[in-house]
Scaffold this motif. Sequence first.
Motif, PDB file in Angstrom:
ATOM      1  N   THR A   1       0.823  -1.203   0.000  1.00 46.48           N
ATOM      2  CA  THR A   1       0.000   0.000   0.000  1.00 46.48           C
ATOM      3  C   THR A   1       0.858   1.255   0.000  1.00 46.48           C
ATOM      4  OG1 THR A   1      -1.952   1.007   1.032  1.00 46.48           O
ATOM      5  CG2 THR A   1      -0.199   0.276   2.510  1.00 46.48           C
TER       6      THR A   1
ATOM      7  N   MET B   1      -9.007  -3.216  -0.660  1.00 45.07           N
ATOM      8  CA  MET B   1      -8.029  -2.828  -1.676  1.00 45.07           C
ATOM      9  C   MET B   1      -8.347  -3.564  -2.972  1.00 45.07           C
ATOM     10  SD  MET B   1      -4.820  -3.507   0.914  1.00 45.07           S
ATOM     11  CE  MET B   1      -3.621  -2.379   0.191  1.00 45.07           C
TER      12      MET B   1
ATOM     13  N   ASP C   1      -7.350   1.963  -2.592  1.00 48.07           N
ATOM     14  CA  ASP C   1      -7.375   1.515  -1.204  1.00 48.07           C
ATOM     15  C   ASP C   1      -8.451   2.313  -0.484  1.00 48.07           C
ATOM     16  OD1 ASP C   1      -5.228  -0.089  -1.794  1.00 48.07           O
ATOM     17  OD2 ASP C   1      -3.736   1.208  -0.846  1.00 48.07           O
TER      18      ASP C   1
END
Length: 380
Positions: free
Chosen positions: A152, A302, A337
């Motif tokens: 991420t 996500m 995300d």
Amino acid sequence: MGNEPHPPYQRPPLSKNYLTGDVDQESLYLKPRSVYENAGHQLRLGVRVEQIDRDSSTISLSDQSRLQYDRLVLATGSHLRHLNAPGADLNGIHYLHDIADSEVLREQLVAGKRLVVVGGGYIGLEVAASANKKGVNVTVLEAAERLMQRVTGPEISAFFYDKHRGAGVDVRLNTAVTGFEEGDQGHVAGVTLADGGTVPADIVLVSIGVIPETALAKGAGLPCDNGIIVDEFTRTEDPAILAIGDCTRHRNLFFEKMQRLESVANAVDQARTAAATLMGEEKPYDSVPWFWSNQYDVRLQMVGLSQNHDQRVVRGSPEDKGFAVFYLREGCVIAVDAVNLPLAFLVGKTLVQQRRTINPELLEDPDTELKSLVNGRLQS
């Protein structure tokens, strides 16, 4: 066949509500045992496949029996990456991969105990949140400069860093582990760090990733490269042998390069493709990858793969009830995300699937309805 004594089950709860004791073991099972029996399927549990003989189309099992196959599906998953450091075999050092691991760890997580988690990825942080809920004093040690760095962006990493710190977890970044200190009766007493310091510990969880389980495939002479190589129909080099899930490095029509994904969604979608292939239907695997993580009262969803993005757009703020980060490459949305913002995840899934080019200002503008981005009316 499976080497565990349990029928097929869900693994995500092992670091969350099963670890905290909020759900029982039966609730983990994908289906009751009776479903397999009524369908005429055999469950061979507690037995490991030792060898595949492709010439005779047979497999050898750990109970000394052999089985003939017409078609074979390898769903061998992965095995844990172990930390090779002095004291790594001390009592009280745990890994989390199956039901037995979760149950042993759960017994140790008693209020007031000191838990050190080595690794700030999904599993490590979920265990940290679960242990914190039970009143355990938690320290998370992450060697990278931010949490979940591999999967991420910095905005999400910073949010979860603040979330854990706010809950009382001691999170230390850029902190490498070099070994473990021994206490009474061969039990771990502390974690030694590269800077010479020591973190006291009653319990340690090492969570530093997994390695695809390819030994069986390699032994059968099937091509492997960070996973068992399969095509978009989940077929290995041998058309009689398929492979699915974490153990595969696969072709997905959605990506230019071959990928290995560690996710429930990937395993389920590849299983559907494999079932179609076994039935003589050609339904290539082209699902957009997606993932999730639950920590405290936060649900992170996500979609897509954010690597190689050249722009990030934040919608909302970490101080809000929910926010999302859109990842773009050359103006195209390649990943999203979403934190407590399921609509952004759902819209993002469509945008990523359609390889949609969206004006970043529209993504960022709270007055722009997210659903309007999907129908194509607002793109520039």
